[in-house]
Design a protein around this motif. Sequence first.
Motif, PDB file in Angstrom:
ATOM      1  N   LYS A   7       0.649  -1.152   0.095  1.00 45.04           N
ATOM      2  CA  LYS A   7       0.217   0.057   0.239  1.00 45.04           C
ATOM      3  C   LYS A   7       0.881   1.197  -0.072  1.00 45.04           C
ATOM      4  CE  LYS A   7      -4.410  -1.489   2.192  1.00 45.04           C
ATOM      5  NZ  LYS A   7      -5.336  -1.249   3.196  1.00 45.04           N
ATOM      6  N   THR A   8       0.527   2.152  -0.721  1.00 45.10           N
ATOM      7  CA  THR A   8       1.091   3.582  -0.914  1.00 45.10           C
ATOM      8  C   THR A   8       0.683   4.279   0.529  1.00 45.10           C
ATOM      9  OG1 THR A   8      -0.371   4.801  -2.006  1.00 45.10           O
ATOM     10  CG2 THR A   8       1.202   3.433  -3.280  1.00 45.10           C
ATOM     11  N   LEU A   9       1.366   5.351   0.902  1.00 46.17           N
ATOM     12  CA  LEU A   9       1.085   6.269   2.063  1.00 46.17           C
ATOM     13  C   LEU A   9      -0.573   6.893   1.767  1.00 46.17           C
ATOM     14  CD1 LEU A   9       4.381   8.052   2.694  1.00 46.17           C
ATOM     15  CD2 LEU A   9       3.456   6.152   4.020  1.00 46.17           C
ATOM     16  N   HIS A  10      -0.800   7.361   0.591  1.00 45.60           N
ATOM     17  CA  HIS A  10      -1.843   7.945   0.194  1.00 45.60           C
ATOM     18  C   HIS A  10      -3.105   6.837   0.484  1.00 45.60           C
ATOM     19  CE1 HIS A  10      -5.006  10.081  -1.797  1.00 45.60           C
ATOM     20  NE2 HIS A  10      -4.450  11.137  -1.947  1.00 45.60           N
ATOM     21  N   GLU A  11      -2.901   5.406   0.238  1.00 41.44           N
ATOM     22  CA  GLU A  11      -3.762   4.356   0.446  1.00 41.44           C
ATOM     23  C   GLU A  11      -3.816   4.223   1.780  1.00 41.44           C
ATOM     24  OE1 GLU A  11      -3.024   1.851  -3.713  1.00 41.44           O
ATOM     25  OE2 GLU A  11      -1.940   1.393  -1.903  1.00 41.44           O
ATOM     26  N   ILE A  12      -2.769   4.063   2.616  1.00 42.32           N
ATOM     27  CA  ILE A  12      -2.842   4.066   4.133  1.00 42.32           C
ATOM     28  C   ILE A  12      -3.524   4.871   4.800  1.00 42.32           C
ATOM     29  CG2 ILE A  12      -1.336   3.621   5.916  1.00 42.32           C
ATOM     30  CD1 ILE A  12       0.789   2.424   4.277  1.00 42.32           C
ATOM     31  N   LEU A  13      -3.393   6.354   4.371  1.00 45.41           N
ATOM     32  CA  LEU A  13      -3.705   7.433   5.045  1.00 45.41           C
ATOM     33  C   LEU A  13      -4.885   7.861   4.749  1.00 45.41           C
ATOM     34  CD1 LEU A  13      -0.285   9.327   5.552  1.00 45.41           C
ATOM     35  CD2 LEU A  13      -1.476   8.392   7.431  1.00 45.41           C
ATOM     36  N   GLY A  14      -5.225   7.747   3.465  1.00 42.61           N
ATOM     37  CA  GLY A  14      -6.365   8.197   2.804  1.00 42.61           C
ATOM     38  C   GLY A  14      -6.306   9.719   2.193  1.00 42.61           C
ATOM     39  N   ARG A  15      -4.979  10.082   2.446  1.00 38.96           N
ATOM     40  CA  ARG A  15      -4.669  11.462   1.905  1.00 38.96           C
ATOM     41  C   ARG A  15      -2.943  11.512   1.539  1.00 38.96           C
ATOM     42  NH1 ARG A  15      -5.078  11.386   7.318  1.00 38.96           N
ATOM     43  NH2 ARG A  15      -3.243  11.964   8.504  1.00 38.96           N
ATOM     44  N   SER A  16      -2.658  12.627   1.145  1.00 35.28           N
ATOM     45  CA  SER A  16      -1.041  12.520   1.090  1.00 35.28           C
ATOM     46  C   SER A  16      -0.355  13.020   2.307  1.00 35.28           C
ATOM     47  CB  SER A  16      -0.766  13.641  -0.065  1.00 35.28           C
ATOM     48  OG  SER A  16       0.579  13.790  -0.343  1.00 35.28           O
ATOM     49  N   PRO A  17       0.850  12.667   2.638  1.00 34.68           N
ATOM     50  CA  PRO A  17       1.374  13.086   3.720  1.00 34.68           C
ATOM     51  C   PRO A  17       1.960  14.417   3.810  1.00 34.68           C
ATOM     52  CG  PRO A  17       2.877  11.772   2.771  1.00 34.68           C
ATOM     53  CD  PRO A  17       1.561  11.701   1.736  1.00 34.68           C
ATOM     54  N   ASP A  18       1.232  15.438   3.524  1.00 27.60           N
ATOM     55  CA  ASP A  18       1.604  16.775   3.299  1.00 27.60           C
ATOM     56  C   ASP A  18       2.377  17.283   4.610  1.00 27.60           C
ATOM     57  OD1 ASP A  18       0.548  16.705   0.763  1.00 27.60           O
ATOM     58  OD2 ASP A  18      -1.122  17.159   1.554  1.00 27.60           O
ATOM     59  N   ARG A  19       1.664  17.321   5.865  1.00 31.59           N
ATOM     60  CA  ARG A  19       2.073  17.840   6.985  1.00 31.59           C
ATOM     61  C   ARG A  19       3.552  17.298   7.354  1.00 31.59           C
ATOM     62  NH1 ARG A  19      -2.223  16.389   6.249  1.00 31.59           N
ATOM     63  NH2 ARG A  19      -3.935  17.880   6.284  1.00 31.59           N
ATOM     64  N   ALA A  20       3.578  15.817   7.330  1.00 32.47           N
ATOM     65  CA  ALA A  20       5.000  15.119   7.690  1.00 32.47           C
ATOM     66  C   ALA A  20       5.951  15.709   6.628  1.00 32.47           C
ATOM     67  CB  ALA A  20       4.887  13.741   7.501  1.00 32.47           C
ATOM     68  N   ASP A  21       5.571  15.839   5.294  1.00 32.78           N
ATOM     69  CA  ASP A  21       6.670  16.041   4.103  1.00 32.78           C
ATOM     70  C   ASP A  21       7.056  17.589   4.567  1.00 32.78           C
ATOM     71  OD1 ASP A  21       6.267  13.707   3.035  1.00 32.78           O
ATOM     72  OD2 ASP A  21       5.313  14.693   1.191  1.00 32.78           O
ATOM     73  N   ALA A  22       6.168  18.627   4.790  1.00 32.54           N
ATOM     74  CA  ALA A  22       6.746  19.885   5.136  1.00 32.54           C
ATOM     75  C   ALA A  22       7.627  20.031   6.404  1.00 32.54           C
ATOM     76  CB  ALA A  22       5.473  20.700   5.440  1.00 32.54           C
ATOM     77  N   VAL A  23       7.412  18.944   7.312  1.00 32.10           N
ATOM     78  CA  VAL A  23       8.209  19.080   8.671  1.00 32.10           C
ATOM     79  C   VAL A  23       9.593  18.579   8.340  1.00 32.10           C
ATOM     80  CG1 VAL A  23       8.687  17.819  10.653  1.00 32.10           C
ATOM     81  CG2 VAL A  23       6.363  19.098  10.327  1.00 32.10           C
ATOM     82  N   VAL A  24       9.687  17.427   7.472  1.00 27.35           N
ATOM     83  CA  VAL A  24      11.032  17.075   7.168  1.00 27.35           C
ATOM     84  C   VAL A  24      11.611  17.944   6.105  1.00 27.35           C
ATOM     85  CG1 VAL A  24      10.292  14.624   7.690  1.00 27.35           C
ATOM     86  CG2 VAL A  24      10.323  15.476   5.346  1.00 27.35           C
ATOM     87  N   TYR A  25      10.883  18.771   5.446  1.00 26.82           N
ATOM     88  CA  TYR A  25      11.616  19.379   4.633  1.00 26.82           C
ATOM     89  C   TYR A  25      12.124  20.846   5.405  1.00 26.82           C
ATOM     90  CZ  TYR A  25       8.671  17.711   0.820  1.00 26.82           C
ATOM     91  OH  TYR A  25       8.092  16.688   0.170  1.00 26.82           O
ATOM     92  N   CYS A  26      11.347  20.978   6.440  1.00 27.77           N
ATOM     93  CA  CYS A  26      12.000  22.087   7.348  1.00 27.77           C
ATOM     94  C   CYS A  26      13.241  21.875   8.022  1.00 27.77           C
ATOM     95  CB  CYS A  26      10.932  22.548   8.172  1.00 27.77           C
ATOM     96  SG  CYS A  26      11.511  23.844   9.718  1.00 27.77           S
ATOM     97  N   LEU A  27      13.411  20.642   8.353  1.00 23.50           N
ATOM     98  CA  LEU A  27      14.368  20.023   9.240  1.00 23.50           C
ATOM     99  C   LEU A  27      15.537  19.962   8.242  1.00 23.50           C
ATOM    100  CD1 LEU A  27      13.000  17.096  11.535  1.00 23.50           C
ATOM    101  CD2 LEU A  27      13.858  19.360  12.020  1.00 23.50           C
TER     102      LEU A  27
END
Length: 560
Positions: free
Chosen positions: A526-546
């Motif tokens: 399963k992709t993250l979109h299939e697991i979460l029902g959405r794209s992991p936008d918040r987590a992505d923004a956090v790891v980009y910030c780090l």
Amino acid sequence: METLIELEQLQRIHGLQQDDSEIEAAIRQAQAGQIRPYVEIQWPEVILDDWQWDILKSLFDLTIRRVFVKGNTGCGKGAAAGIACCAYFHIWDDAKIIITRDSVRTAQKVAFGEVDKWWRKMRFKPPGKLLTSGVFDTNQHSISLANPQHIEGFRGAHSPHVLFWFDEATAPNLEDKYKLANTQAKKFLALSNPSTLSGAFRDSFPIVDPDQTQTILDQYGKTRCITVSGWECTNVKEKCLEQPVAPIGGIEIAGTFYSHGSSIAADDFELAQPRIPGQTCYDEFMALLNDADPLIRNVYALGKFPDQDPDKQVILPDWLVEPVQFWTRWNRLYLRAQEQSHIFALKLLDQILPVEGFGLDVAASRHGDTSVLAVGGRYGIRAVHECQFSDTQQTMCWALETAIAYGVDLKQGVIPLAIDWGGGYGNAVGDPLKKQRVNVIEIRGNASSDVDPKKYANKRAELYGEAGRRLDPAGDFRMMPFALPDNQRLKAELVAPEKIYSGHDGEKFYITPKGRRGSDANYNGKTLHEILGRSPDRADAVVYCLYALRHQHRRQLIVA
């Protein structure tokens, strides 16, 4: 004398005829879904637990197609499966049974070993020749092994009575075999220890109360989901012992109490012998139940799915507890100081959690996923902001205005802003920002890692892997506090990615892809979109910030 011999022969023939009619009646009952009489005739000495009867009854229930069983170590799942295969082969003269496991060798040794054992104990043998790796009667009546390295064994099993048995069904190389097997199977049996957070085996259990034995409805019809705790095993319930030493908590035998670690007298140890040979005993179970690692206690003693998997997850849920608590305390103080206009307190709190970088995940439009801006510094993420605009120009203005609210003018080019360049939308915001002298850092997820290419297969694995290093309370940064907003969606997205090992040394890994587009064609999970029902936008923004913070720090070191 001749009369007596003839009488004995007649009695023997009559007994055989009676036995034949008895087993034939039991077969007819089994075909109608009543398996217990058949088992009791074939193996009259066998002792089965209630949950083992549940497996057998479910497999022969005409309304249930699939049976999934997870349980503690050594409970006897394989014994029930071995009995089921022998019975299924006998009652249907067109039964085709396919057994598989993580390797064909272990399938032969362990899984088929159970079939072999119970076959030899049958009072009434079915037609067919018992071989070293199967049973053969006719082309339409057989038991065989399927090699998980090839898909051929999971195709072409056409028969009204096809049974697939997946042993140790959480093995990674079986993931892509589930769908093939389910296109052929009339009955499907999967057994495993529940040491996984994802995959076809885990997904076959319900999301709500997955550790409760229950029958569910899915696309295949009825599926029986059985969970076995060590407490349900006969040897544990009756406090049978493997060794003549008192287990944790002590034990009382025949009126004599033995404290933990004391030797048990030979006569008393004889009374505590296992009722079911090979099944886990009370002392073994208590050792697992009192292990310091909760994963061992829950998975291998109680048969429960784990809350986290250190071998697969890049970021563990436990790692988020202290950062969220730190952020909650800090945010409460900040809001109070803001309400009371305590300028000195606000400046002090700004120093505790300074703003030193931004991470931006850009969405495509006003519909669907949101654009997310993470604001943070070396001691954590201060806030996560979200918006949805119809065009990238509005998103760009929103990012600049949000930074101003934290006293940061991005156009001065000092504080970095990391943007994902891989999706096709980041450059639409990033290029105009560059023209305004914003310190934009481009992130391309498929690029090579510049931190540890022997560990991270690409930049995206590096982003989450390095975020995990920063959050690990026992890692390199354990003495430095870190804050994370108390955002349920953010927390779910951070712990969702799992490692997908690509190297032969078991070190280098990718992580779960965001979606089907751009993912490896061979990826079957399963992709993250299939697991979460959405794209992991918040987590992505956090790891980009780090990443922006790490990149800025390295640049400062080079300049210095």
